[in-house]
Scaffold this motif. Structure first.
Motif, short mmCIF file in Angstrom:
data_model
loop_
_atom_site.label_atom_id
_atom_site.label_comp_id
_atom_site.label_asym_id
_atom_site.label_seq_id
_atom_site.Cartn_x
_atom_site.Cartn_y
_atom_site.Cartn_z
N ARG A 1 40.87 51.99 38.60
CA ARG A 1 40.41 51.62 39.45
C ARG A 1 40.41 52.18 40.67
O ARG A 1 39.55 52.48 41.53
N ILE B 1 37.72 54.18 43.08
CA ILE B 1 37.43 54.03 44.35
C ILE B 1 37.63 55.52 44.99
O ILE B 1 36.85 56.03 45.91
N ASN C 1 41.73 45.48 49.27
CA ASN C 1 40.58 44.83 49.49
C ASN C 1 40.27 44.90 50.95
O ASN C 1 38.93 45.18 51.20
N TYR D 1 40.36 47.75 52.70
CA TYR D 1 39.83 49.02 52.64
C TYR D 1 38.43 49.04 52.24
O TYR D 1 37.28 49.32 52.67
N TYR D 2 38.30 48.14 50.96
CA TYR D 2 37.05 47.81 50.46
C TYR D 2 35.97 47.07 51.46
O TYR D 2 35.03 47.55 51.80
N GLU D 3 36.56 46.18 52.07
CA GLU D 3 35.73 45.52 53.14
C GLU D 3 35.55 46.27 54.11
O GLU D 3 34.27 46.39 54.98
N THR E 1 32.40 48.77 53.17
CA THR E 1 31.12 48.14 52.94
C THR E 1 30.54 47.84 54.54
O THR E 1 29.50 47.50 54.34
N LYS F 1 27.91 50.86 47.53
CA LYS F 1 28.78 49.69 47.75
C LYS F 1 28.76 48.70 46.54
O LYS F 1 29.52 48.02 46.10
N LEU G 1 31.03 50.27 43.42
CA LEU G 1 32.33 49.62 43.84
C LEU G 1 32.68 48.08 43.67
O LEU G 1 33.70 47.98 42.94
N GLU G 2 31.82 47.47 43.98
CA GLU G 2 31.85 45.98 43.74
C GLU G 2 31.99 45.81 42.44
O GLU G 2 32.67 44.88 41.87
N TRP H 1 35.21 47.48 40.58
CA TRP H 1 36.75 46.96 41.40
C TRP H 1 36.54 45.56 41.38
O TRP H 1 37.37 44.76 40.62
N LEU H 2 35.92 44.76 42.19
CA LEU H 2 36.32 43.51 42.81
C LEU H 2 35.93 42.44 41.58
O LEU H 2 36.68 41.61 41.49
#
Length: 94
Positions: A7, A11, A66, A68-70, A73, A83, A86-87, A90-91
């Motif tokens: 994962r 990313i 998380n 970094y992901y936020e 986005t 986006k 990635l969601e 990953w999430l």
């Protein structure tokens, strides 16, 4: 279900491609590109080094990822389908 390292790799590769695209289409400057790439490299290097021989992640590591992901986005130049991708990869699997 993918392991955590896979994962992180997804990313990493997705964002490197997105940063290159944004630079090529002049959505960001070379300086911004380098800054975003450096931040990504710091995160992924930390993860890869910490978990070189392990598959288990700790809560503080998930929190870093998380965060970094936020942040990603909220960047305007990151395309919506990136986006969403990635969601999805990953999430949802967390």
């Amino acid at each position: 279900m993918r392991d955590q390292k896979e994962r992180v790799y997804i990313i990493e590769s997705t964002m490197k491609n997105e940063f290159r695209h944004a630079l090529a289409t002049t959505l960001i400057t070379q300086e911004q590109h380098d800054k975003y790439l450096d931040e990504l490299n710091k995160l992924t290097s930390y993860i890869y080094n910490k978990y070189e021989n392990s598959l288990a992640f700790y809560d503080e590591d998930w929190n870093k990822i998380n965060h970094y992901y936020e942040k990603i986005t909220t960047l305007e130049f990151v395309r919506d389908y990136i986006k969403d991708s990635l969601e999805d990869c990953w999430l949802i699997e967390m």
